[in-house]
Design a protein around this motif. Sequence first.
Motif, PDB file in Angstrom:
ATOM      1  N   ARG A  27      18.534 -42.758   8.336  1.00 52.60           N
ATOM      2  CA  ARG A  27      18.957 -42.147   9.602  1.00 52.60           C
ATOM      3  C   ARG A  27      17.880 -41.265  10.222  1.00 52.60           C
ATOM      4  NH1 ARG A  27      21.952 -39.257   6.555  1.00 52.60           N
ATOM      5  NH2 ARG A  27      23.574 -40.310   5.388  1.00 52.60           N
ATOM      6  N   ARG A  51      19.018 -49.634  10.566  1.00 52.08           N
ATOM      7  CA  ARG A  51      18.392 -48.532   9.833  1.00 52.08           C
ATOM      8  C   ARG A  51      17.935 -49.064   8.473  1.00 52.08           C
ATOM      9  NH1 ARG A  51      23.522 -46.844  11.362  1.00 52.08           N
ATOM     10  NH2 ARG A  51      23.696 -45.079  12.792  1.00 52.08           N
ATOM     11  N   GLU A  83      22.715 -32.639  11.049  1.00 50.02           N
ATOM     12  CA  GLU A  83      22.860 -33.921  10.355  1.00 50.02           C
ATOM     13  C   GLU A  83      22.714 -33.741   8.836  1.00 50.02           C
ATOM     14  OE1 GLU A  83      21.119 -37.069  12.629  1.00 50.02           O
ATOM     15  OE2 GLU A  83      21.800 -38.595  11.228  1.00 50.02           O
ATOM     16  N   TYR A 127      27.768 -38.676  18.631  1.00 47.81           N
ATOM     17  CA  TYR A 127      26.802 -37.797  19.295  1.00 47.81           C
ATOM     18  C   TYR A 127      26.487 -38.293  20.704  1.00 47.81           C
ATOM     19  CZ  TYR A 127      23.556 -41.105  16.887  1.00 47.81           C
ATOM     20  OH  TYR A 127      22.927 -42.203  16.380  1.00 47.81           O
ATOM     21  N   ALA A 165      26.733 -43.091  16.846  1.00 45.65           N
ATOM     22  CA  ALA A 165      26.281 -44.435  16.554  1.00 45.65           C
ATOM     23  C   ALA A 165      27.207 -45.015  15.492  1.00 45.65           C
ATOM     24  CB  ALA A 165      24.863 -44.402  16.008  1.00 45.65           C
ATOM     25  N   MET A 171      17.682 -37.859  17.765  1.00 45.04           N
ATOM     26  CA  MET A 171      18.062 -36.504  17.352  1.00 45.04           C
ATOM     27  C   MET A 171      17.084 -35.983  16.321  1.00 45.04           C
ATOM     28  SD  MET A 171      22.094 -36.611  17.004  1.00 45.04           S
ATOM     29  CE  MET A 171      21.838 -38.111  16.137  1.00 45.04           C
TER      30      MET A 171
HETATM   31  N1  GLY Z   1      20.356 -40.230  12.948  1.00 44.24           N
HETATM   32  C1  GLY Z   1      21.355 -40.834  13.703  1.00 44.24           C
HETATM   33  C2  GLY Z   1      21.879 -42.100  13.193  1.00 44.24           C
HETATM   34  O1  GLY Z   1      21.393 -42.621  12.215  1.00 44.24           O
HETATM   35  O2  GLY Z   1      22.810 -42.582  13.772  1.00 44.24           O
END
Ligand code: GLY
Length: 399
Positions: free
Chosen positions: A359, A333, A74, A277, A290, A68
């Motif tokens: 993210r 992440r 976001e 999403y 997620a 995304m």
């Molecule tokens: N930017 C989407 C996530 O971290 O899930």
Amino acid sequence: LEGASRPSNLIRVMPARGSMRNNSSDVVVVGAGAIGAAVAWRCAQRGLSVITVDPEPERGAWHTAAGMLAPITELHYAETPLLRLNLDSLARYPSFAAELTEATGLPTGYLECGTVEIAWDGADLAALRDLHAFGTGLGLRSTLLTGRELRALEPALAAGLPGGMLAESDHQVDPRLLHAALLAGSASLGVRTVSATASVDVQGDRAVGVMLEDRTRLAAGTVVLAAGAWSRGIAGVPDSIAPRVRPVKGQTLRLRLAGAPRLAHVVRGRVKGVPIYVLPRTDGEYVVGASSEEVGFDRTPRAGAVYELLRDAQSLLPELGEAVLAQVCTGLRPGSPDNAPLVGPSGLDGLVLATGHFRNGILLSPVTADGVAELITTGALPEVLAPFLPTRLAKAVTA
Ligand code: GLY
């Protein structure tokens, strides 16, 4: 399922042992994920010799990421400094993707499709309206939609949803295609990728390269630490400047539905306060995400996360119940203490950080790569990255 998720178009990496022709370069990038690969490509374009080192170049967070490009939908309340950087990087995407495709002949999946954000119930709608008002106050452009307008825009959505928001400038890219194109573009410019674990080689008061697990030394004028969630644990980096990055596990699903794509936009939702999403690819794939889990370096799929993602995605898009569940992917992440990246000089000569993108690693790849290449070639970091210097966190600790 995870075994099915290896990309087929990954360039073969060089073995760490035996065949290194030249053990020095202008730049060694530790980490060949989205950030590391983009940094390598941009540096090579500027005529620098580059080596990337990664023990798992085929399985970075990019492999799980949905892609995304969503500064508006976001947006988080406490992250307004990041908004400017996100918008700057989004603005670079059209030329970044086009240049990469022109150089390699490969697609990136960059798609200017816009994003709709959907509320599941009245409380979700109230939260969405608050965020819309907050974004509008910051100058962002988005439009509130009634339930009827939502259905007119996306007929596959469930009936009876109370409303949502359209962000026409939030788009998507396919991180797997993007990463493959970055590796190909880099390889065509002579970048070598070594599949190995590396420690940073510090001599005196500067980083002079890296040492591989077989004790091969790769000398470099600059070492760029872009190891994502693993950045804090790279050996050799003095503890005082090791980036304070932690893994935040995310789980995504790849679903497949036969026939034409049922969605024209990226769909984000809020179901009883929980974000969800769904990204429609043009080939019938839907990426659902997620989870967000603070469980250390654990990349095993969790059944509950799969259930929750499917439940919430299906409540917005009932047809997804008929889809093939093609892959369950987990990635880590790189979370930082203030959710913003750490980009720039580390405090140790010869060592530059490009990590902590949390993210937004895919979104921030263009601005990070451009900024690091500029820093290495001119000695100056672009102004847009100044708020994200790694030293800000050292200051926060001592303040
Ligand atoms: N930017 C989407 C996530 O971290 O899930």
